[in-house]
Scaffold this active site. Structure first.
Site, mmCIF file in Angstrom:
data_model
loop_
_atom_site.group_PDB
_atom_site.id
_atom_site.type_symbol
_atom_site.label_atom_id
_atom_site.label_comp_id
_atom_site.label_asym_id
_atom_site.label_seq_id
_atom_site.Cartn_x
_atom_site.Cartn_y
_atom_site.Cartn_z
ATOM 1 N N ALA A 171 22.709 0.816 6.270
ATOM 2 C CA ALA A 171 23.985 0.109 6.387
ATOM 3 C C ALA A 171 23.732 -1.392 6.457
ATOM 4 O O ALA A 171 22.749 -1.837 7.051
ATOM 5 C CB ALA A 171 24.725 0.574 7.635
ATOM 6 N N THR A 220 22.068 -4.944 11.473
ATOM 7 C CA THR A 220 21.742 -6.369 11.349
ATOM 8 C C THR A 220 20.338 -6.680 10.829
ATOM 9 O O THR A 220 20.044 -7.841 10.553
ATOM 10 C CB THR A 220 21.910 -7.054 12.721
ATOM 11 O OG1 THR A 220 21.356 -6.210 13.734
ATOM 12 C CG2 THR A 220 23.361 -7.317 13.024
ATOM 13 N N LEU A 242 10.572 -6.532 9.874
ATOM 14 C CA LEU A 242 10.094 -5.905 11.102
ATOM 15 C C LEU A 242 8.852 -6.604 11.650
ATOM 16 O O LEU A 242 8.563 -6.507 12.842
ATOM 17 C CB LEU A 242 9.802 -4.426 10.842
ATOM 18 C CG LEU A 242 10.994 -3.623 10.293
ATOM 19 C CD1 LEU A 242 10.570 -2.206 9.941
ATOM 20 C CD2 LEU A 242 12.146 -3.588 11.302
ATOM 21 N N VAL A 249 -4.748 -3.938 2.796
ATOM 22 C CA VAL A 249 -5.404 -5.129 3.348
ATOM 23 C C VAL A 249 -6.203 -4.710 4.581
ATOM 24 O O VAL A 249 -5.671 -4.095 5.499
ATOM 25 C CB VAL A 249 -4.353 -6.201 3.710
ATOM 26 C CG1 VAL A 249 -4.997 -7.337 4.497
ATOM 27 C CG2 VAL A 249 -3.680 -6.733 2.451
ATOM 28 N N LYS A 262 31.344 -0.434 2.354
ATOM 29 C CA LYS A 262 31.489 -0.357 3.811
ATOM 30 C C LYS A 262 32.465 -1.432 4.273
ATOM 31 O O LYS A 262 32.284 -2.611 3.979
ATOM 32 C CB LYS A 262 30.110 -0.573 4.461
ATOM 33 C CG LYS A 262 30.160 -0.658 5.976
ATOM 34 C CD LYS A 262 28.772 -0.903 6.566
ATOM 35 C CE LYS A 262 28.854 -1.185 8.052
ATOM 36 N NZ LYS A 262 27.589 -1.687 8.606
ATOM 37 N N VAL A 275 14.226 3.647 6.364
ATOM 38 C CA VAL A 275 15.577 3.826 6.898
ATOM 39 C C VAL A 275 16.226 2.442 6.860
ATOM 40 O O VAL A 275 15.562 1.454 6.592
ATOM 41 C CB VAL A 275 15.602 4.374 8.350
ATOM 42 C CG1 VAL A 275 15.455 5.868 8.375
ATOM 43 C CG2 VAL A 275 14.582 3.692 9.208
ATOM 44 N N PRO A 314 35.866 -4.193 12.237
ATOM 45 C CA PRO A 314 36.056 -4.345 10.783
ATOM 46 C C PRO A 314 35.365 -5.583 10.218
ATOM 47 O O PRO A 314 35.099 -6.537 10.946
ATOM 48 C CB PRO A 314 37.576 -4.538 10.684
ATOM 49 C CG PRO A 314 37.950 -5.252 11.954
ATOM 50 C CD PRO A 314 36.955 -4.816 13.014
ATOM 51 N N SER A 323 0.841 -1.190 0.000
ATOM 52 C CA SER A 323 0.000 0.000 0.000
ATOM 53 C C SER A 323 0.880 1.244 0.000
ATOM 54 O O SER A 323 1.587 1.501 0.967
ATOM 55 C CB SER A 323 -0.905 -0.029 1.233
ATOM 56 O OG SER A 323 -1.374 1.257 1.498
ATOM 57 N N ILE A 352 18.563 -6.046 8.004
ATOM 58 C CA ILE A 352 18.415 -6.601 6.655
ATOM 59 C C ILE A 352 19.044 -7.992 6.615
ATOM 60 O O ILE A 352 18.529 -8.911 5.972
ATOM 61 C CB ILE A 352 19.015 -5.634 5.601
ATOM 62 C CG1 ILE A 352 18.162 -4.358 5.574
ATOM 63 C CG2 ILE A 352 19.088 -6.274 4.220
ATOM 64 C CD1 ILE A 352 18.708 -3.227 4.721
HETATM 65 C C1 LIG Z 1 15.774 3.838 12.928
HETATM 66 C C2 LIG Z 1 16.033 2.615 12.111
HETATM 67 C C3 LIG Z 1 17.275 2.436 11.518
HETATM 68 C C4 LIG Z 1 17.551 1.275 10.791
HETATM 69 N N1 LIG Z 1 18.796 1.094 10.260
HETATM 70 C C5 LIG Z 1 19.093 -0.082 9.655
HETATM 71 C C6 LIG Z 1 20.373 -0.340 9.128
HETATM 72 O O1 LIG Z 1 21.273 0.497 9.158
HETATM 73 N N2 LIG Z 1 20.595 -1.544 8.552
HETATM 74 C C7 LIG Z 1 19.628 -2.508 8.473
HETATM 75 O O2 LIG Z 1 19.896 -3.607 7.994
HETATM 76 N N3 LIG Z 1 18.389 -2.252 8.909
HETATM 77 C C8 LIG Z 1 18.098 -1.089 9.507
HETATM 78 N N4 LIG Z 1 16.823 -0.859 9.952
HETATM 79 C C9 LIG Z 1 15.778 -1.849 9.705
HETATM 80 C C10 LIG Z 1 15.258 -1.722 8.288
HETATM 81 O O3 LIG Z 1 14.739 -0.436 8.070
HETATM 82 C C11 LIG Z 1 14.153 -2.746 8.074
HETATM 83 O O4 LIG Z 1 14.608 -4.002 8.441
HETATM 84 C C12 LIG Z 1 13.761 -2.799 6.627
HETATM 85 O O5 LIG Z 1 13.410 -1.545 6.163
HETATM 86 C C13 LIG Z 1 12.626 -3.764 6.421
HETATM 87 O O6 LIG Z 1 11.418 -3.195 6.777
HETATM 88 P P1 LIG Z 1 10.112 -4.019 6.424
HETATM 89 O O7 LIG Z 1 10.090 -4.281 4.975
HETATM 90 O O8 LIG Z 1 10.016 -5.180 7.338
HETATM 91 O O9 LIG Z 1 8.929 -3.009 6.856
HETATM 92 P P2 LIG Z 1 8.383 -1.676 6.153
HETATM 93 O O10 LIG Z 1 9.416 -0.905 5.466
HETATM 94 O O11 LIG Z 1 7.612 -0.969 7.226
HETATM 95 O O12 LIG Z 1 7.355 -2.184 5.069
HETATM 96 C C14 LIG Z 1 6.052 -2.612 5.411
HETATM 97 C C15 LIG Z 1 5.227 -2.798 4.158
HETATM 98 O O13 LIG Z 1 3.973 -3.327 4.526
HETATM 99 C C16 LIG Z 1 2.965 -2.628 3.846
HETATM 100 N N5 LIG Z 1 1.718 -2.690 4.612
HETATM 101 C C17 LIG Z 1 1.565 -2.539 5.950
HETATM 102 N N6 LIG Z 1 0.260 -2.654 6.269
HETATM 103 C C18 LIG Z 1 -0.399 -2.907 5.110
HETATM 104 C C19 LIG Z 1 -1.749 -3.118 4.772
HETATM 105 N N7 LIG Z 1 -2.724 -3.093 5.692
HETATM 106 N N8 LIG Z 1 -2.058 -3.350 3.491
HETATM 107 C C20 LIG Z 1 -1.109 -3.368 2.530
HETATM 108 N N9 LIG Z 1 0.184 -3.171 2.785
HETATM 109 C C21 LIG Z 1 0.525 -2.931 4.059
HETATM 110 C C22 LIG Z 1 3.505 -1.223 3.705
HETATM 111 O O14 LIG Z 1 2.860 -0.526 2.681
HETATM 112 C C23 LIG Z 1 4.963 -1.528 3.380
HETATM 113 O O15 LIG Z 1 5.069 -1.772 1.997
HETATM 114 C C24 LIG Z 1 16.533 0.302 10.648
HETATM 115 C C25 LIG Z 1 15.263 0.512 11.201
HETATM 116 C C26 LIG Z 1 15.008 1.649 11.934
HETATM 117 C C27 LIG Z 1 13.636 1.839 12.530
#
Ligand SMILES: Cc1cc2nc3c(=O)[nH]c(=O)nc-3n(C[C@H](O)[C@H](O)[C@H](O)COP(=O)(O)OP(=O)(O)OC[C@H]3O[C@@H](n4cnc5c(N)ncnc54)[C@H](O)[C@@H]3O)c2cc1C
Length: 507
Positions: A53, A347, A336, A187, A81, A50, A99, A42, A349
């Site tokens: 790294a 860590t 997440l 959804v 990196k 975010v 490192p 969505s 990703i």
């Molecule tokens: C502050 C911060 C710093 C970070 N730094 C790092 C880093 O340096 N290195 C690293 O490896 N990771 C890092 N991460 C973690 C990284 O951002 C996530 O692991 C990565 O972005 C994966 O996110 P995701 O895809 O699980 O969730 P999201 O990016 O939140 O994606 C969720 C998806 O679900 C969809 N969705 C949700 N509800 C619905 C619904 N009802 N209907 C349809 N679609 C829906 C959304 O549209 C979206 O597409 C960091 C996280 C944070 C919070």
């Protein structure tokens, strides 16, 4: 989930963030011909955006999927990196680099750090990082890919730093190109089989329904299927990892050079990241709201960044922990939706990548989930999370800082038994618990222990046998060889620029 003979397994991925598109693309590519993959996302809800790294393991993922590294780097404005530069963690004013590489090498079956500890006792050793090519290259802002032989030039690895808002879309284009089906929509309802409890269909806001055999929850912190619908219990790790917010903000580069490493600087209520990309620097203050307010943290971040601010700080909220099971019924949580550990060692990703890897290894190709496979998946994912958790806690706990309530709390808190055992082993023997799988290996633990002043009481007695002057000379030669390697390497920006034409290649 029922067996559907002679048909492809229908996989529905909910979520189009980094985790969703990595999952969809990997299943489609690596289980080619055996699965149909349908992703729902969505645009209205958006992604976390975010996570800039990574760890060297991501290179294996990129390669396995057949993604061109140069195209990927170009599209995500990525840099290389070589590790993380930690500042002020063990004590204010002290720094060290963790490192992606080793320190020295084993001699007669005894790890290098044992010799280093003995020579340091005798006043003959230089700082540990001086014996690591990855550290020396990073601090000199040099980069070139490691050699593929057994030479000194092969003793490091590398990862990427990239624009997280561009990585998901890149993976989306890639996924669509190899046959992932995509539906845009929100959804609103998750339908389940009344008898088995398995998820059967996802209902969208406009009334459409999408059916599947296996569902991957990549809905981010919402955890719509695993958490909200199946009620999978959350294990809360905030007593050990109290940071629950981050203020993130990009800024311009201030120097010609681009550092080939991430910087993590400890602050009064957490720490600040600095991640150099090709076009800008990503910054963020990860903090505990129990010790500093959001406004104060944003102000501190703005005051601390070096370059011109490119946007206002954006606050993200999270909590440390994971779902008790990442695979429940026919739903697998990746990213997440399954858990979160703060980005101190980049860590998240990696954890998503490993969940995808284990899912592929244990995938129910005949359409029937074997509970033993599900248990094994959960065991492996738990192991990955638990190990990263302990390593992160070490960074906070191994400190002498007493300059703020935050540091007093983490310094004096009780740590998990698993970590307490590892620290005891280190203190008493200078040994690092060996892992066959999962993060992190010896060099990483050694970097953090010694970088943060956790000095062992004893080490391998065999280091007393050889002539110390001879070992000292060997270490001097290693140092000279490292200097030679580093001076022959191009600068990081120079390497990126020289590769610009290649980096411009289409996917
Ligand atoms: C502050 C911060 C710093 C970070 N730094 C790092 C880093 O340096 N290195 C690293 O490896 N990771 C890092 N991460 C973690 C990284 O951002 C996530 O692991 C990565 O972005 C994966 O996110 P995701 O895809 O699980 O969730 P999201 O990016 O939140 O994606 C969720 C998806 O679900 C969809 N969705 C949700 N509800 C619905 C619904 N009802 N209907 C349809 N679609 C829906 C959304 O549209 C979206 O597409 C960091 C996280 C944070 C919070």
């Amino acid at each position: 989930m029922s067996a559907r003979k002679d048909t492809k397994v229908r996989v529905v991925v909910l979520g189009g963030g980094t985790a969703g598109w990595m999952t969809a693309a990997a299943l489609r590519r690596l289980l080619d011909g055996l699965v149909e993959v349908h992703l729902i996302e969505s645009e209205d809800i958006g992604i976390v955006g975010v996570g800039e790294a990574t760890l060297p393991h991501i290179r294996g993922f990129v390669e396995r999927l057949g993604i061109d590294e140069a195209a990927f780097m170009k599209a995500t404005h990525a840099t290389f990196k070589l590790g993380i530069d930690f500042r002020d963690f063990g004590r204010i004013g002290e720094t060290y680099v963790h490192p992606f590489g080793s320190f020295g090498e084993e001699v007669a079956g005894v790890g290098f750090h044992h010799y280093w500890l003995e020579l340091q006792r005798q006043g003959l050793a230089e700082p540990l990082g001086n014996y690591s090519l990855a550290v020396a290259a990073a601090l000199a802002n040099k980069f070139r890919p490691p050699a593929q032989d057994a030479s000194l030039a092969s003793t490091y690895g590398y990862a990427y730093q990239f624009d997280a808002t561009l990585f998901g879309p890149f993976m989306r284009e890639f996924g669509l190109g190899i046959g992932v089906k995509r539906t845009e929509g929100k959804v609103v309802e998750i339908k389940r089989n009344a008898k088995s409890g398995d998820v059967t269909k996802l209902k969208l806001e406009d009334g459409r329904e999408i059916a599947g055999d296996l569902f991957v929850d990549c809905s981010g912190f919402r955890s719509l299927m695993l958490g909200s619908t199946l009620g999978e219990e959350w294990e809360d790790w905030s007593p050990w990892l109290p940071c629950d917010r981050a203020a993130a903000m990009p800024c311009e580069h201030t120097t010609e050079e681009i550092e080939p490493y991430t910087r993590a600087s400890a602050k009064s209520a957490g720490w600040q990241w600095r991640i150099p990309l090709q076009h800008r620097i990503g910054n963020g203050y990860v903090f505990s709201s129990a010790f500093i307010s959001e406004d104060e943290a944003c102000a501190a971040l703005v005051a601390n960044v070096e370059g011109k601010q490119l946007a206002d700080p954006r606050v993200l909220r999270f909590r440390a922990g994971r779902r008790k099971h990442s695979w429940s019924h026919n739903v697998i949580g990746v990213g997440l939706a399954s858990g979160f550990l703060e980005p101190l060692e980049s860590t998240s990703i990696y954890l998503a990548q490993m969940a995808i890897t284990y899912l592929i290894e244990l995938f129910p190709l005949d359409g029937k989930i074997d509970p033993k496979d599900r248990d094994e998946f959960n065991r492996l994912v738990d192991m990955e999370y638990d190990r990263v958790r302990d390593f992160l806690i070490l960074h906070y706990h191994a400190t002498t800082r007493d300059d703020s309530e935050f540091w007093n709390h983490v310094r004096t808190m009780e740590v998990p038994d698993t970590l307490a055992g590892k620290m005891e082993l280190w203190r008493e023997t200078a040994r690092v618990e060996k892992y066959a799988d999962g993060l992190f290996y010896d060099a990483s633990w050694i970097a953090v222990y010694l970088g943060q002043g956790v000095v062992p009481e004893r080490y391998d007695p065999r280091v007393a046998l050889p002539d110390p002057a001879r070992i000292s000379r060997a270490m001097g030669s290693l140092r000279t060889a490292i200097d030679g390697e580093v001076s022959a390497m191009p600068g990081h920006r120079e390497f990126l620029t020289a590769a610009a034409e290649r980096l411009a290649e289409p996917v």
